[in-house]
Design a protein around this motif. Structure first.
Motif, short mmCIF file in Angstrom:
data_model
loop_
_atom_site.label_atom_id
_atom_site.label_comp_id
_atom_site.label_asym_id
_atom_site.label_seq_id
_atom_site.Cartn_x
_atom_site.Cartn_y
_atom_site.Cartn_z
N ILE A 476 53.00 45.35 -35.19
CA ILE A 476 53.46 45.26 -36.58
C ILE A 476 53.40 46.66 -37.19
CG2 ILE A 476 53.08 44.21 -38.84
CD1 ILE A 476 51.73 41.89 -37.36
N ARG A 477 54.55 47.16 -37.60
CA ARG A 477 54.65 48.47 -38.22
C ARG A 477 54.79 48.30 -39.73
NH1 ARG A 477 59.57 52.84 -37.30
NH2 ARG A 477 58.71 54.49 -38.65
N ILE A 478 53.92 48.97 -40.46
CA ILE A 478 53.93 48.89 -41.91
C ILE A 478 54.85 50.00 -42.43
CG2 ILE A 478 52.53 48.79 -43.99
CD1 ILE A 478 51.95 46.64 -41.85
N LEU A 479 55.91 49.58 -43.14
CA LEU A 479 56.85 50.54 -43.70
C LEU A 479 56.32 51.08 -45.02
CD1 LEU A 479 60.20 48.66 -42.95
CD2 LEU A 479 59.04 50.42 -41.58
N ASP A 480 56.52 52.34 -45.24
CA ASP A 480 55.94 53.02 -46.40
C ASP A 480 56.70 52.67 -47.68
OD1 ASP A 480 54.19 54.79 -47.71
OD2 ASP A 480 55.74 56.34 -47.68
N ILE A 481 55.92 52.49 -48.72
CA ILE A 481 56.43 52.34 -50.08
C ILE A 481 55.80 53.45 -50.91
CG2 ILE A 481 56.56 50.85 -52.11
CD1 ILE A 481 58.25 49.92 -49.79
#
Length: 789
Positions: A476-481
């Protein structure tokens, strides 16, 4: 004086045996005459005489191996000086004189005293003398004669070896040479046929023959096969006298071995084979062995197995065992009972070293059919992918579905499957999964800056057979906000010289951002609106994520203002735009002509003018004395008696402990820092409990600060909720009450000190509604028999 001398040799023939003699080719002069040689000597002029010897000895011949009762007579010596009166004496010297040959000194008869062997010595050289017994002088000069031993056939032929060993390839043609044997005869080869040897074969026919003159053994039959017979024993005879009757003979043994040639192809003992394999067999698993028989040996019997055709040529393989020459059937690919249950292979066995001479006998290979049946087994669920990659924004809400994994039962039964998350890979329980359809959803908020990747494992289990399960990795890759504002990259210690000029660069600042925008960082710098036009300094954006701090006037005075505070706003260019304000502290310092800082303290301006060295020393002594007094006062204060724990009756605190872990009593006030409750605005820190051993396996959970909340009751409720829902917090065995108690508590006071002294039954069922933390207390007071117990 007449010097004629006669020496006569008489040869006698015995009537009992034959004495072979060689007649003299030249007789000596019986009547020798003396030649008178007259000459004048230098000394006395006497006349000299030389006696001429015109006689010579002939050869004597004697048979070897004489076995008669008497000694063997050789011959007779005689001289014409012998008058028969016994006045002469005959003497014999040389080879064997006195031992083998003896002479009658009166008559001159010579006899052989022993049996002679020509193979030991074939020639004897002897010397004869005739001596006057009275004077002891020789009447004849010493003369030499020879006795030769005639050969008889008394030695059989002998081979150079008692046993010969030879080998020859099988299937050799007739007349192929095998080996040569040699026999020798010790008899005289120049006398008769005693040493003439002839060879013959006594044993080994009709397979072999021997050349009678050379002794070369050859094959006599064509195509002799080693597989039929490998060892042969041949007996060869060697006979002298040219092989005639009466000749002597000797024998030897020749062991002949037929060596192998590749004249036999491999053959399977049966035309088909049957094997089975479970569908779960991994590649490389051996299923069985087959073997083709080859009567040859060594490298001629080496066999190579291969699969020539069949519907299972892609699913199975065959390898050759070099030690046993067997073919091993192995699994090549994963099998599936549901796809195919029976395979047929055509296996070929061939020689690796064929002999071109025998290719006309036929193909040196054989084939057989192999049938393999696949057995069904209960297999675990199979996922649709070997791994999953899911991307999710870090601002995703709790409970939102972020992805799905799919697995199914490969068996015909198609059993139902349930999904679960391996909690060893998700200790914080951030993710969860719907057991029915495999959808993953969030249980807690995400923070990319804290953990940009999560690697969890999802387990799929058959409902009817929980032992059948499989697992799959999910990345699971967390996309940046853009949820973090940029800030100064470092803490800057900035100064400006008193003699600085307007427009001078005094500091270059840069910024960092925890976020990672896809197009990279881009920062902007400017003064806060209130200081948009700063009379002392200005900010110049360098357009490269840095900014320069510039002076706006000439000269600065430490005596007036020693420090300037310059607030700077830093923006990023991502959406939504985030900004922060950083304050840059600028000190005014004294510098040399090159701009190097010398002093930045404002007091340094006053000391040289008003204070001497002695004054400074006095001030320091006063400070030291003051510090000593403070230390003494503190030490005396610690020696005083400690105040009691409970000062007033209103300050009531109690500890409730379970007996599986005994507490410290009423004075155990170290379990919790009560100062936090007395001052809710105090800064929160992650303090470890001092009454239990901390569990390091659980990560410390960070909570939002509550500085702005001054309601202690709300603070306690929030803490209670956080601890009830925190799976990582271990259950503590002590519960502390505090000095402050909120208003309108539904539980009222839990202290037993203020309880009414009544033995009536009370309803404690409400303790069960307070959560798992009060379960032990609910069990103690909620039962009907709790008071009696």
């Amino acid at each position: 004086m007449r010097t004629h001398s006669f020496l006569t040799v008489l040869l006698w023939s015995s009537v009992l045996y034959v004495v072979h003699m060689t007649p003299s080719q030249k007789r000596t002069n019986k009547h020798s005459h003396s030649e008178r040689i007259t000459g004048l000597s230098e000394n006395d002029g006497k006349t000299l005489h030389r006696t001429k010897r015109g006689w010579m000895w002939n050869q004597f011949f004697l048979l070897e191996e004489y076995t008669g009762p008497d000694t063997q007579y050789v011959g007779k010596l005689h001289t014409d000086q012998d008058k028969g009166d016994g006045n002469l004496k005959y003497i014999l010297t040389g080879d064997g004189a006195g031992s083998l040959f003896i002479i009658d000194e009166n008559t001159g008869d010579i006899h052989a005293a022993k049996k002679l062997d020509r193979e030991e010595k074939s020639l004897y050289v002897l010397r004869a003398k005739a001596i006057d017994r009275k004077t002891g002088r020789q009447v004849e000069p010493e003369s030499e004669f020879i006795i030769k031993i005639h050969d008889i056939n008394d030695n059989e032929p002998k081979f150079t070896k008692d046993m010969y060993t030879a080998s020859i390839p099988e299937m050799s043609g007739v007349g192929t040479s095998v080996i040569q044997v040699t026999a020798t005869d010790a008899d005289d080869a120049n006398y008769g046929n005693s040493a003439k040897v002839v060879y013959s074969i006594l044993q080994g026919q009709p397979y072999f023959s021997v050349d009678p003159e050379t002794g070369i053994i050859k094959t006599a039959l064509p195509d002799m096969s080693r597989e039929n017979r490998e060892q042969y024993q041949v007996v060869i005879q060697a006979k002298d006298m040219g092989g005639q009757m009466g000749g002597l003979s000797g024998t030897t043994t020749v062991n002949i071995t037929l060596t192998d040639v590749n004249d036999n192809p491999p053959r399977f003992p049966q035309s088909s084979y049957q094997f089975s394999s479970p569908e779960s067999a991994p590649p490389g698993t051996p299923l069985g062995r087959i073997k083709a028989n080859d009567p040859d040996v060594g490298e001629n019997a080496e066999i190579e197995y291969s699969i020539s055709s069949g519907d299972g040529s892609d699913m199975f393989d065959i390898i050759t065992d070099k030690d046993t020459q067997e073919g091993i059937i192995t699994v090549k690919k994963h099998l599936d009972f549901e796809s195919k249950v029976l395979y047929t292979l055509k296996v070929e066995a061939s020689n690796t070293h064929p002999d071109p001479r025998f290719l006309q006998l036929g193909p040196f290979k054989d084939t057989a059919f192999v049938k393999i049946s696949v057995e069904d087994i209960d297999e675990p669920p199979v996922f649709s992918r070997p791994w999953y990659l899911i991307e999710v924004d870090e601002d995703a809400k709790e409970g939102s579905i972020i992805g799905q994994v799919v697995a199914q039962d490969p068996d015909i039964a198609k059993n139902a499957i349930k999904y679960s998350v391996d909690r060893h890979t998700d200790l914080d329980r951030i993710f969860n999964i719907y057991s029915g359809n495999g959808s993953l959803f969030l249980s807690k908020p995400l923070d990319r800056e804290e953990t940009p990747w999560h690697n969890i494992t999802v387990i799929a289990t058959e409902i009817n057979n929980p032992k059948q399960s499989s697992q799959i990795p999910v990345f699971i890759r967390i996309l940046d906000i853009n949820d973090h504002a940029p800030e100064f990259a470092n803490y800057y210690e900035t100064f400006v010289c008193e003699n600085a000029k307007a427009g001078q660069l005094i500091q270059t600042v840069s910024a960092i951002d925890k976020d990672q925008p896809p197009r990279g960082h881009k920062f902007f710098f400017e003064l806060v609106p209130e200081f948009a036009v700063h009379p002392n300094f200005s900010v110049v954006d360098n357009k490269d994520n840095t900014a320069g701090i510039m002076t706006r006037r000439n000269g600065y005075s430490r005596s007036k203002t020693s420090t300037y505070l310059l607030p700077i706003i830093i923006f990023d260019n991502d959406y939504p735009i985030q900004s922060s304000t950083g304050t840059l502290t600028i000190r005014v310092c004294a510098c040399d002509s090159r701009g190097n800082m010398q002093s930045c303290s404002a007091e340094a301006l006053l000391l040289p003018a008003g204070l001497s060295t002695g004054a400074l020393v006095a001030i320091l002594l006063c400070i030291i004395i003051l510090l000593i007094l403070v230390v003494l006062f503190t030490a005396l204060k610690r020696q005083r008696k400690k105040e009691p724990l409970i000062i007033s009756k209103d300050d009531v605190r109690d500890n409730i402990v379970t007996y599986n872990d005994e507490g410290g009593g009423e004075e155990d006030t170290q379990a919790f820092d009560i100062g936090t409750l007395r001052n809710p605005e105090a800064r929160e820190e992650s303090k470890m409990r001092r009454d239990v051993i901390p569990e390091t396996i659980f990560q410390i959970r960070r909570t939002a600060p509550l500085w702005e909340n001054i309601d202690v009751q709300d603070f306690i409720h929030r803490r209670l909720k956080e601890n009830d829902s925190d799976p990582a917090a271990p259950p503590y065995d002590s519960l502390a009450t505090y000095a402050y108690e909120g208003n309108d508590s539904i539980a009222n006071s839990l202290s037993s000190l203020e309880s009414l002294t009544t033995e009536g039954n009370q309803d404690y069922d409400y303790l069960s509604d307070w959560g798992p933390r009060f379960k032990k207390l609910a069990d103690m007071y909620g039962g009907e028999d709790s008071d009696r117990d």
